[in-house]
Scaffold this motif. Structure first.
Motif, mmCIF file in Angstrom:
data_model
loop_
_atom_site.group_PDB
_atom_site.id
_atom_site.type_symbol
_atom_site.label_atom_id
_atom_site.label_comp_id
_atom_site.label_asym_id
_atom_site.label_seq_id
_atom_site.Cartn_x
_atom_site.Cartn_y
_atom_site.Cartn_z
ATOM 1 N N ALA A 65 -92.540 54.106 -17.473
ATOM 2 C CA ALA A 65 -92.581 55.566 -17.604
ATOM 3 C C ALA A 65 -91.739 56.219 -16.515
ATOM 4 C CB ALA A 65 -94.022 56.058 -17.509
ATOM 5 N N LEU A 66 -91.019 57.261 -16.894
ATOM 6 C CA LEU A 66 -90.238 58.058 -15.948
ATOM 7 C C LEU A 66 -91.123 59.185 -15.436
ATOM 8 C CD1 LEU A 66 -87.512 58.785 -14.591
ATOM 9 C CD2 LEU A 66 -87.023 60.183 -16.620
ATOM 10 N N ILE A 67 -91.240 59.290 -14.110
ATOM 11 C CA ILE A 67 -92.023 60.347 -13.475
ATOM 12 C C ILE A 67 -91.062 61.248 -12.704
ATOM 13 C CG2 ILE A 67 -93.957 60.892 -11.953
ATOM 14 C CD1 ILE A 67 -94.777 59.047 -14.248
ATOM 15 N N LEU A 68 -90.939 62.498 -13.131
ATOM 16 C CA LEU A 68 -90.070 63.485 -12.476
ATOM 17 C C LEU A 68 -90.969 64.413 -11.664
ATOM 18 C CD1 LEU A 68 -88.806 63.516 -15.843
ATOM 19 C CD2 LEU A 68 -86.950 63.792 -14.208
ATOM 20 N N ILE A 69 -90.788 64.413 -10.349
ATOM 21 C CA ILE A 69 -91.697 65.121 -9.457
ATOM 22 C C ILE A 69 -91.077 66.412 -8.922
ATOM 23 C CG2 ILE A 69 -92.997 64.965 -7.293
ATOM 24 C CD1 ILE A 69 -93.118 61.934 -7.761
ATOM 25 N N ASP A 70 -91.697 67.521 -9.234
ATOM 26 C CA ASP A 70 -91.428 68.825 -8.609
ATOM 27 C C ASP A 70 -89.950 69.251 -8.632
ATOM 28 O OD1 ASP A 70 -94.112 68.553 -8.059
ATOM 29 O OD2 ASP A 70 -93.848 68.267 -5.906
ATOM 30 N N ILE A 71 -89.259 68.989 -9.702
ATOM 31 C CA ILE A 71 -87.858 69.423 -9.794
ATOM 32 C C ILE A 71 -87.895 70.866 -10.315
ATOM 33 C CG2 ILE A 71 -85.556 68.915 -10.668
ATOM 34 C CD1 ILE A 71 -86.435 65.982 -10.936
ATOM 35 N N GLN A 72 -88.119 71.779 -9.376
ATOM 36 C CA GLN A 72 -88.469 73.161 -9.672
ATOM 37 C C GLN A 72 -87.539 74.154 -8.985
ATOM 38 O OE1 GLN A 72 -92.981 71.670 -9.070
ATOM 39 N NE2 GLN A 72 -92.719 73.873 -8.792
ATOM 40 N N ASN A 100 -78.042 65.375 -0.743
ATOM 41 C CA ASN A 100 -77.961 64.965 -2.145
ATOM 42 C C ASN A 100 -77.956 66.132 -3.144
ATOM 43 O OD1 ASN A 100 -77.743 63.309 -4.294
ATOM 44 N ND2 ASN A 100 -79.756 62.386 -4.113
ATOM 45 N N PRO A 101 -76.881 66.914 -3.160
ATOM 46 C CA PRO A 101 -76.822 68.075 -4.063
ATOM 47 C C PRO A 101 -76.783 67.709 -5.546
ATOM 48 C CG PRO A 101 -74.691 67.702 -3.016
ATOM 49 C CD PRO A 101 -75.674 66.765 -2.357
ATOM 50 N N HIS A 102 -76.596 66.444 -5.872
ATOM 51 C CA HIS A 102 -76.526 66.021 -7.276
ATOM 52 C C HIS A 102 -77.814 65.364 -7.766
ATOM 53 C CE1 HIS A 102 -72.347 67.108 -7.217
ATOM 54 N NE2 HIS A 102 -72.174 66.356 -6.141
ATOM 55 N N ALA A 103 -78.881 65.469 -6.999
ATOM 56 C CA ALA A 103 -80.146 64.813 -7.374
ATOM 57 C C ALA A 103 -80.638 65.273 -8.741
ATOM 58 C CB ALA A 103 -81.206 65.068 -6.312
ATOM 59 N N GLU A 104 -80.564 66.566 -9.019
ATOM 60 C CA GLU A 104 -81.040 67.071 -10.310
ATOM 61 C C GLU A 104 -80.204 66.536 -11.466
ATOM 62 O OE1 GLU A 104 -82.342 70.074 -7.233
ATOM 63 O OE2 GLU A 104 -80.586 68.833 -7.570
ATOM 64 N N GLU A 105 -78.902 66.427 -11.257
ATOM 65 C CA GLU A 105 -78.037 65.860 -12.307
ATOM 66 C C GLU A 105 -78.412 64.405 -12.585
ATOM 67 O OE1 GLU A 105 -73.773 66.508 -11.708
ATOM 68 O OE2 GLU A 105 -74.347 68.139 -10.349
ATOM 69 N N ARG A 106 -78.622 63.634 -11.518
ATOM 70 C CA ARG A 106 -79.014 62.225 -11.699
ATOM 71 C C ARG A 106 -80.379 62.139 -12.395
ATOM 72 N NH1 ARG A 106 -74.651 62.651 -10.035
ATOM 73 N NH2 ARG A 106 -74.499 62.808 -12.283
ATOM 74 N N ALA A 126 -82.380 61.899 -19.927
ATOM 75 C CA ALA A 126 -81.674 61.727 -21.205
ATOM 76 C C ALA A 126 -81.759 60.272 -21.678
ATOM 77 C CB ALA A 126 -80.216 62.161 -21.062
ATOM 78 N N TYR A 127 -81.600 59.331 -20.748
ATOM 79 C CA TYR A 127 -81.680 57.914 -21.083
ATOM 80 C C TYR A 127 -83.083 57.549 -21.569
ATOM 81 C CZ TYR A 127 -81.522 52.844 -20.572
ATOM 82 O OH TYR A 127 -81.597 51.502 -20.800
ATOM 83 N N TRP A 128 -84.105 57.992 -20.840
ATOM 84 C CA TRP A 128 -85.487 57.682 -21.231
ATOM 85 C C TRP A 128 -85.785 58.247 -22.621
ATOM 86 C CZ3 TRP A 128 -85.071 55.302 -16.841
ATOM 87 C CH2 TRP A 128 -86.084 54.440 -16.421
ATOM 88 N N ARG A 129 -85.328 59.465 -22.871
ATOM 89 C CA ARG A 129 -85.568 60.064 -24.193
ATOM 90 C C ARG A 129 -84.844 59.287 -25.280
ATOM 91 N NH1 ARG A 129 -85.021 66.320 -22.211
ATOM 92 N NH2 ARG A 129 -87.227 66.594 -21.619
ATOM 93 N N ALA A 130 -83.593 58.886 -25.018
ATOM 94 C CA ALA A 130 -82.818 58.130 -26.010
ATOM 95 C C ALA A 130 -83.466 56.788 -26.312
ATOM 96 C CB ALA A 130 -81.379 57.936 -25.523
ATOM 97 N N GLN A 131 -84.131 56.198 -25.310
ATOM 98 C CA GLN A 131 -84.813 54.914 -25.477
ATOM 99 C C GLN A 131 -86.245 55.086 -25.984
ATOM 100 O OE1 GLN A 131 -83.224 51.896 -24.905
ATOM 101 N NE2 GLN A 131 -81.437 53.200 -24.682
ATOM 102 N N ASP A 132 -86.657 56.314 -26.203
ATOM 103 C CA ASP A 132 -88.018 56.643 -26.646
ATOM 104 C C ASP A 132 -89.070 56.072 -25.701
ATOM 105 O OD1 ASP A 132 -89.746 58.021 -28.357
ATOM 106 O OD2 ASP A 132 -90.119 56.222 -29.566
#
Length: 183
Positions: A5-12, A25-31, A37-43
């Motif tokens: 499972a992908l856990i995305l924490i507090d990207i607010q 790390n100004p590109h953290a949100e992009e990564r 996107a990958y997790w969703r594509a892999q269901d």
């Protein structure tokens, strides 16, 4: 088969407030968006954690609780809200992960030395295998309160790397997003 499972924490949006100070790390949100996107594509299962502060005037209240556009949840995504550092305290996160059969977690988000670190530590202590995605996390220099001594203030990058060093090996495997996306 291991359920990861992908856990995305507090990207607010609240972390855009100037009060936090300099950030690495100004590109953290992009990564994090790439991982999502990958997790969703892999269901694969996705969980968003949202910090809702109980502190008056906190940047992580009101509109500051809105997710950043790179990781906007879909109606089918699971969201847990918390007001402490750990995504497991006062939420149904552990029960949800057990219900879906998740044994492995891939964690990213804000900020590395606080909610990301605390959630990672608890996940490992609860028996989950944890991948912590270095380039999909970030830290702020203002987190470096060195008022307890006369030492120099730490940079956001020093704080980020130190937090990761404390987690790698004992609580998580620290990895880069491209390594996970190519696996």
């Amino acid at each position: 088969m291991t359920q990861n499972a992908l856990i995305l924490i507090d990207i607010q949006r609240g972390f855009e407030a100037p009060v936090w100070g300099a950030r690495n790390n100004p590109h953290a949100e992009e990564r994090a968006g790439d991982l999502l996107a990958y997790w969703r594509a892999q269901d694969r299962p996705v969980v968003h954690i949202r910090h809702v502060s109980v502190e008056p005037g906190s940047p992580l209240s009101g509109a500051g609780t809105d997710f950043k556009p790179e990781v906007t949840p879909l109606p089918s995504d699971v969201i847990f809200e918390k007001s402490v550092n750990s995504g497991f305290i006062g939420t149904g996160l552990q029960a949800h992960l057990e219900e879906i059969g998740a044994t492995e977690l891939t964690i990213c988000g804000l900020t590395t030395p606080h909610c990301v670190s605390t959630t990672t530590r608890m996940a490992a202590n609860l028996g989950f295998t944890v991948n912590l995605v270095e380039d999909a996390c970030a830290a702020f220099a203002s987190n470096a309160d060195t008022s307890f001594d006369d030492g120099p203030a730490l940079t956001a990058e020093e704080i980020h790397r130190t937090a990761l060093a404390h987690l790698h090996g004992e609580f998580a495997r620290v990895v880069q997003s491209d390594v996970l996306l190519q696996a």
